[in-house]
Design a protein around this motif. Structure first.
Motif, PDB file in Angstrom:
ATOM      1  N   PHE A  61       0.837  -1.205   0.000  1.00  0.00           N
ATOM      2  CA  PHE A  61       0.000   0.000   0.000  1.00  0.00           C
ATOM      3  C   PHE A  61       0.871   1.255   0.000  1.00  0.00           C
ATOM      4  CE2 PHE A  61      -3.574  -2.694   1.307  1.00  0.00           C
ATOM      5  CZ  PHE A  61      -4.633  -2.065   0.681  1.00  0.00           C
ATOM      6  N   VAL A  62       1.917   1.256   0.842  1.00  0.00           N
ATOM      7  CA  VAL A  62       2.805   2.417   0.938  1.00  0.00           C
ATOM      8  C   VAL A  62       3.489   2.683  -0.394  1.00  0.00           C
ATOM      9  CG1 VAL A  62       4.915   3.303   2.015  1.00  0.00           C
ATOM     10  CG2 VAL A  62       3.162   2.208   3.424  1.00  0.00           C
ATOM     11  N   VAL A  63       3.999   1.657  -1.031  1.00  0.00           N
ATOM     12  CA  VAL A  63       4.679   1.822  -2.319  1.00  0.00           C
ATOM     13  C   VAL A  63       3.716   2.379  -3.359  1.00  0.00           C
ATOM     14  CG1 VAL A  63       5.752   0.565  -4.243  1.00  0.00           C
ATOM     15  CG2 VAL A  63       6.492   0.126  -1.903  1.00  0.00           C
ATOM     16  N   ALA A  64       2.519   1.822  -3.438  1.00  0.00           N
ATOM     17  CA  ALA A  64       1.531   2.308  -4.414  1.00  0.00           C
ATOM     18  C   ALA A  64       1.180   3.764  -4.160  1.00  0.00           C
ATOM     19  CB  ALA A  64       0.279   1.431  -4.378  1.00  0.00           C
ATOM     20  N   LEU A  65       1.009   4.126  -2.897  1.00  0.00           N
ATOM     21  CA  LEU A  65       0.684   5.519  -2.577  1.00  0.00           C
ATOM     22  C   LEU A  65       1.835   6.455  -2.929  1.00  0.00           C
ATOM     23  CD1 LEU A  65      -1.167   5.430   0.855  1.00  0.00           C
ATOM     24  CD2 LEU A  65      -2.056   6.240  -1.309  1.00  0.00           C
ATOM     25  N   ARG A  66       3.015   6.151  -2.439  1.00  0.00           N
ATOM     26  CA  ARG A  66       4.164   7.046  -2.632  1.00  0.00           C
ATOM     27  C   ARG A  66       4.570   7.209  -4.092  1.00  0.00           C
ATOM     28  NH1 ARG A  66       8.061   4.860   2.096  1.00  0.00           N
ATOM     29  NH2 ARG A  66       7.139   6.024   3.826  1.00  0.00           N
ATOM     30  N   HIS A  67       4.495   6.143  -4.856  1.00  0.00           N
ATOM     31  CA  HIS A  67       5.046   6.174  -6.210  1.00  0.00           C
ATOM     32  C   HIS A  67       4.015   6.385  -7.305  1.00  0.00           C
ATOM     33  CE1 HIS A  67       9.039   5.199  -4.825  1.00  0.00           C
ATOM     34  NE2 HIS A  67       8.500   4.283  -4.040  1.00  0.00           N
ATOM     35  N   THR A  68       2.747   6.176  -6.999  1.00  0.00           N
ATOM     36  CA  THR A  68       1.724   6.291  -8.045  1.00  0.00           C
ATOM     37  C   THR A  68       0.615   7.261  -7.647  1.00  0.00           C
ATOM     38  OG1 THR A  68       2.159   4.015  -8.721  1.00  0.00           O
ATOM     39  CG2 THR A  68       0.104   5.004  -9.486  1.00  0.00           C
ATOM     40  N   HIS A  69      -0.119   6.920  -6.620  1.00  0.00           N
ATOM     41  CA  HIS A  69      -1.354   7.630  -6.310  1.00  0.00           C
ATOM     42  C   HIS A  69      -1.144   9.057  -5.801  1.00  0.00           C
ATOM     43  CE1 HIS A  69      -3.246   3.941  -7.277  1.00  0.00           C
ATOM     44  NE2 HIS A  69      -2.858   3.317  -6.179  1.00  0.00           N
ATOM     45  N   LEU A  70      -0.307   9.239  -4.795  1.00  0.00           N
ATOM     46  CA  LEU A  70      -0.112  10.577  -4.243  1.00  0.00           C
ATOM     47  C   LEU A  70       0.542  11.531  -5.237  1.00  0.00           C
ATOM     48  CD1 LEU A  70       0.848   9.708  -0.556  1.00  0.00           C
ATOM     49  CD2 LEU A  70      -1.394  10.342  -1.479  1.00  0.00           C
ATOM     50  N   PRO A  71       1.556  11.096  -5.994  1.00  0.00           N
ATOM     51  CA  PRO A  71       2.118  12.020  -6.992  1.00  0.00           C
ATOM     52  C   PRO A  71       1.098  12.468  -8.044  1.00  0.00           C
ATOM     53  CG  PRO A  71       3.685  10.280  -6.548  1.00  0.00           C
ATOM     54  CD  PRO A  71       2.396   9.893  -5.863  1.00  0.00           C
ATOM     55  N   LEU A  72       0.226  11.576  -8.480  1.00  0.00           N
ATOM     56  CA  LEU A  72      -0.772  11.959  -9.484  1.00  0.00           C
ATOM     57  C   LEU A  72      -1.813  12.913  -8.887  1.00  0.00           C
ATOM     58  CD1 LEU A  72      -1.871  11.795 -12.328  1.00  0.00           C
ATOM     59  CD2 LEU A  72      -3.043   9.694 -11.698  1.00  0.00           C
ATOM     60  N   LEU A  73      -2.268  12.636  -7.679  1.00  0.00           N
ATOM     61  CA  LEU A  73      -3.208  13.545  -7.018  1.00  0.00           C
ATOM     62  C   LEU A  73      -2.561  14.908  -6.773  1.00  0.00           C
ATOM     63  CD1 LEU A  73      -4.779  11.048  -4.466  1.00  0.00           C
ATOM     64  CD2 LEU A  73      -5.976  12.157  -6.366  1.00  0.00           C
ATOM     65  N   ASN A  74      -1.276  14.913  -6.452  1.00  0.00           N
ATOM     66  CA  ASN A  74      -0.542  16.155  -6.254  1.00  0.00           C
ATOM     67  C   ASN A  74      -0.417  16.927  -7.570  1.00  0.00           C
ATOM     68  OD1 ASN A  74       1.214  17.728  -4.286  1.00  0.00           O
ATOM     69  ND2 ASN A  74       2.657  17.396  -5.955  1.00  0.00           N
ATOM     70  N   GLU A  75      -0.089  16.226  -8.638  1.00  0.00           N
ATOM     71  CA  GLU A  75       0.041  16.858  -9.953  1.00  0.00           C
ATOM     72  C   GLU A  75      -1.275  17.498 -10.397  1.00  0.00           C
ATOM     73  OE1 GLU A  75       1.335  15.724 -14.548  1.00  0.00           O
ATOM     74  OE2 GLU A  75       1.336  14.160 -13.014  1.00  0.00           O
ATOM     75  N   ALA A  76      -2.389  16.868 -10.033  1.00  0.00           N
ATOM     76  CA  ALA A  76      -3.713  17.389 -10.385  1.00  0.00           C
ATOM     77  C   ALA A  76      -4.176  18.482  -9.413  1.00  0.00           C
ATOM     78  CB  ALA A  76      -4.735  16.255 -10.409  1.00  0.00           C
TER      79      ALA A  76
END
Length: 106
Positions: free
Chosen positions: A55-70
């Motif tokens: 979960f941590v890896v998916a959040l840090r490397h995929t989900h949070l960066p995309l939400l941040n970019e948006a």
């Protein structure tokens, strides 16, 4: 740095269940949260058997960066701090419409 975000990027960010869950969780918070708090929430809601580290890896490397970019969230990796972004209200409104109108999102 421009704060303008293409609508397609916001919609792409909301196209994933875990990112939607992050938005819904953050919208209900009055203060910034940590990655650990979000991971605990996602694991509690999830039916799959992924480990905490997955979960941590998916959040840090995929989900949070995309939400941040948006600009839906503001994510500071060095402090693991997540807070409302400029477009969280828009994302929340979209999610409310989906929920209210009974649109099935898989």
């Amino acid at each position: 740095m421009s704060m303008t975000v293409a609508p397609d990027l916001v919609l792409k960010a909301l196209a994933n269940q875990e990112r939607r869950a992050v938005c819904q969780y953050l919208a209900g918070q009055q203060a910034p949260v940590t990655t650990n708090e979000v991971v605990a929430r996602l694991q509690a809601q999830s039916a799959d058997s992924r480990s905490r580290s997955q979960f941590v890896v998916a959040l840090r490397h995929t989900h949070l960066p995309l939400l941040n970019e948006a600009n839906i969230i503001e994510y500071t990796r060095s402090t693991e701090r997540i807070e409302s972004g400029r477009h969280l209200d828009v994302a929340s409104e979209i999610l409310d419409i989906i929920s209210r109108d009974g649109i099935e999102v898989v």
